[in-house]
Design an enzyme around this catalytic site. Structure first.
Site, PDB file in Angstrom:
ATOM      1  N   MET A 256      -1.057  -4.603  -3.547  1.00  0.00           N
ATOM      2  CA  MET A 256      -0.608  -5.970  -3.274  1.00  0.00           C
ATOM      3  C   MET A 256      -1.646  -6.970  -3.780  1.00  0.00           C
ATOM      4  SD  MET A 256       1.685  -5.887   0.123  1.00  0.00           S
ATOM      5  CE  MET A 256       0.410  -5.877   1.364  1.00  0.00           C
TER       6      MET A 256
ATOM      7  N   HIS B 284     -10.107  -4.779  -4.410  1.00  0.00           N
ATOM      8  CA  HIS B 284     -11.471  -4.465  -3.958  1.00  0.00           C
ATOM      9  C   HIS B 284     -11.806  -3.050  -4.437  1.00  0.00           C
ATOM     10  CE1 HIS B 284      -9.383  -2.142  -0.922  1.00  0.00           C
ATOM     11  NE2 HIS B 284      -8.786  -3.233  -0.460  1.00  0.00           N
TER      12      HIS B 284
ATOM     13  N   GLY C  31     -11.773  -0.273  -3.030  1.00  0.00           N
ATOM     14  CA  GLY C  31     -10.811   0.769  -2.641  1.00  0.00           C
ATOM     15  C   GLY C  31      -9.762   0.920  -3.728  1.00  0.00           C
ATOM     16  N   HIS C  32      -9.225  -0.225  -4.184  1.00  0.00           N
ATOM     17  CA  HIS C  32      -8.249  -0.191  -5.271  1.00  0.00           C
ATOM     18  C   HIS C  32      -8.905   0.367  -6.542  1.00  0.00           C
ATOM     19  CE1 HIS C  32      -6.689  -3.795  -2.854  1.00  0.00           C
ATOM     20  NE2 HIS C  32      -5.734  -2.911  -2.752  1.00  0.00           N
TER      21      HIS C  32
HETATM   22  P1  AMP Z   1      -2.829  -2.685  -0.579  1.00  0.00           P
HETATM   23  O1  AMP Z   1      -3.116  -3.569  -1.741  1.00  0.00           O
HETATM   24  O2  AMP Z   1      -3.626  -2.989   0.630  1.00  0.00           O
HETATM   25  O3  AMP Z   1      -1.350  -2.537  -0.305  1.00  0.00           O
HETATM   26  O4  AMP Z   1      -3.311  -1.227  -1.009  1.00  0.00           O
HETATM   27  C1  AMP Z   1      -2.910  -0.640  -2.217  1.00  0.00           C
HETATM   28  C2  AMP Z   1      -3.375   0.791  -2.226  1.00  0.00           C
HETATM   29  O5  AMP Z   1      -4.797   0.830  -2.096  1.00  0.00           O
HETATM   30  C3  AMP Z   1      -2.800   1.601  -1.055  1.00  0.00           C
HETATM   31  O6  AMP Z   1      -2.455   2.896  -1.496  1.00  0.00           O
HETATM   32  C4  AMP Z   1      -3.951   1.638  -0.093  1.00  0.00           C
HETATM   33  O7  AMP Z   1      -3.947   2.776   0.744  1.00  0.00           O
HETATM   34  C5  AMP Z   1      -5.146   1.681  -1.034  1.00  0.00           C
HETATM   35  N1  AMP Z   1      -6.347   1.199  -0.332  1.00  0.00           N
HETATM   36  C6  AMP Z   1      -6.469   0.065   0.392  1.00  0.00           C
HETATM   37  N2  AMP Z   1      -7.703  -0.018   0.936  1.00  0.00           N
HETATM   38  C7  AMP Z   1      -8.366   1.095   0.537  1.00  0.00           C
HETATM   39  C8  AMP Z   1      -9.682   1.596   0.768  1.00  0.00           C
HETATM   40  N3  AMP Z   1     -10.569   0.942   1.517  1.00  0.00           N
HETATM   41  N4  AMP Z   1     -10.020   2.768   0.212  1.00  0.00           N
HETATM   42  C9  AMP Z   1      -9.126   3.460  -0.564  1.00  0.00           C
HETATM   43  N5  AMP Z   1      -7.885   3.033  -0.820  1.00  0.00           N
HETATM   44  C10 AMP Z   1      -7.495   1.872  -0.281  1.00  0.00           C
END
Ligand code: AMP
Length: 302
Positions: A21, A25, A27-28
């Site tokens: 979304m 960061h 994580g992404h």
């Molecule tokens: P989001 O943008 O929050 O919807 O996340 C997109 C993808 O990144 C999803 O598969 C999340 O699980 C993954 N994600 C979000 N935060 C982290 C993190 N801290 N470490 C690893 N993957 C993450």
């Protein structure tokens, strides 16, 4: 996007999709990097999906920064950003949704009405549009990744779902786009989530297997830090997400709670090593951006 995919397929290239979304960061970035390693081309999805938000304020205040995301994507060697508009994904008259009916009953499903229906629907659409060989998700959203794996299996979809460990800040806070909403003081408070998860692990390592006792201590840590609203905190089977009264080495502690107006989720296996924290080294590359523009407007860098 579909034409690009068809073109790449004629060249026999493999595709990795990282759906997000935005407000990227590390994580992404960890997902993008793995996708780079395992596929010829990496497509980054950026779409703040309205159907998975149960609260309008949350959707409106969700952090967005497409320019910064582009920079990060470019640095990380993403080949195409797929950032469609809401109207393109949900045109007028849209009326078909995908629902998983078992795993979504629990945990976040009990607290966020319609959330997973929105997630499975949009992920299904992205997978249909892009038909990647692999799609990458984070363990941070454990329930989400399990639900997607289940959907892919139940509906015989041709994609490998890859789930990668949670990336944390140096102090242990799980990275999340929503962390941007935290004040300095709230961020301190939020650290108690990590402390509570680590405490659960310590207790299990010292042979405590009564889930109730472990969860009581975690509650105390959270309450002591000022976290008063806990949506759930539970020790569950990592596949079925069913609650376990007796903790096991493969069990996962999952929790969702509110720090001020920000809802945070986190989880940790009771016995695995914690995830990586390395900063991202810079890589240079251009990136093709597909951003609600005609195909001719998109640029493919490689
Ligand atoms: P989001 O943008 O929050 O919807 O996340 C997109 C993808 O990144 C999803 O598969 C999340 O699980 C993954 N994600 C979000 N935060 C982290 C993190 N801290 N470490 C690893 N993957 C993450």
């Amino acid at each position: 996007m579909k034409e690009w995919v068809a073109f790449l397929r004629t060249k026999g290239l493999t595709l990795g999709l990282v759906p997000t979304m935005g407000a990227l960061h590390q994580g992404h970035v960890s997902l993008i990097r793995r996708a780079r390693e395992e596929n010829d081309k990496v497509i980054l999805g950026i779409f703040v999906n309205p159907t998975q938000f149960d609260k309008k304020e949350d959707l409106l205040s969700y952090p967005r920064d497409i320019e910064k995301d582009r920079e990060i994507a470019s640095r990380e060697g993403v080949d195409i950003i797929f950032a469609p508009s809401v109207e393109e994904i949900y045109p007028k008259g849209f009326s078909t949704f995908v629902e998983e009916e078992d795993l979504t009953e629990r945990l976040c499903g009990e607290h966020r009405s319609g959330h997973f229906r929105g997630v499975t629907t949009v992920v299904m659409k992205l997978l249909n549009i892009i038909s990647p060989d692999r799609a990458y998700f984070g363990q941070k959203d454990l329930q989400q990744s399990q639900v997607i794996k289940k959907m892919v299996m139940d509906l015989n979809m041709n994609v490998e779902v890859v789930v990668l460990p949670t990336v944390r800040d140096k102090d242990g806070l799980a990275l999340s786009s929503r962390n941007q909403h935290l004040s300095m003081a709230e961020r301190q408070t939020a650290l108690s989530i990590y402390k509570a998860l680590i405490r659960a692990r310590e207790l299990f390592a010292s042979r405590e297997t009564d889930s109730r006792k472990i969860l009581e201590e975690m509650h105390d840590i959270l309450l002591g830090a000022g976290i008063l609203q806990i949506d759930y905190i539970s020790i569950v089977d990592p596949e079925t997400l069913e609650e376990l009264e007796e903790a096991r080495p493969d069990a996962v502690v999952v929790l969702a709670c509110w720090v001020g107006n920000t809802r945070l989720i986190d989880n940790m296996s009771l016995s695995e090593a914690t995830s990586s924290k390395e900063p991202a080294p810079a890589l240079s590359s251009n990136v093709g951006v597909y951003c609600d523009t005609p195909l001719q407007g998109a640029k493919l860098s490689k």
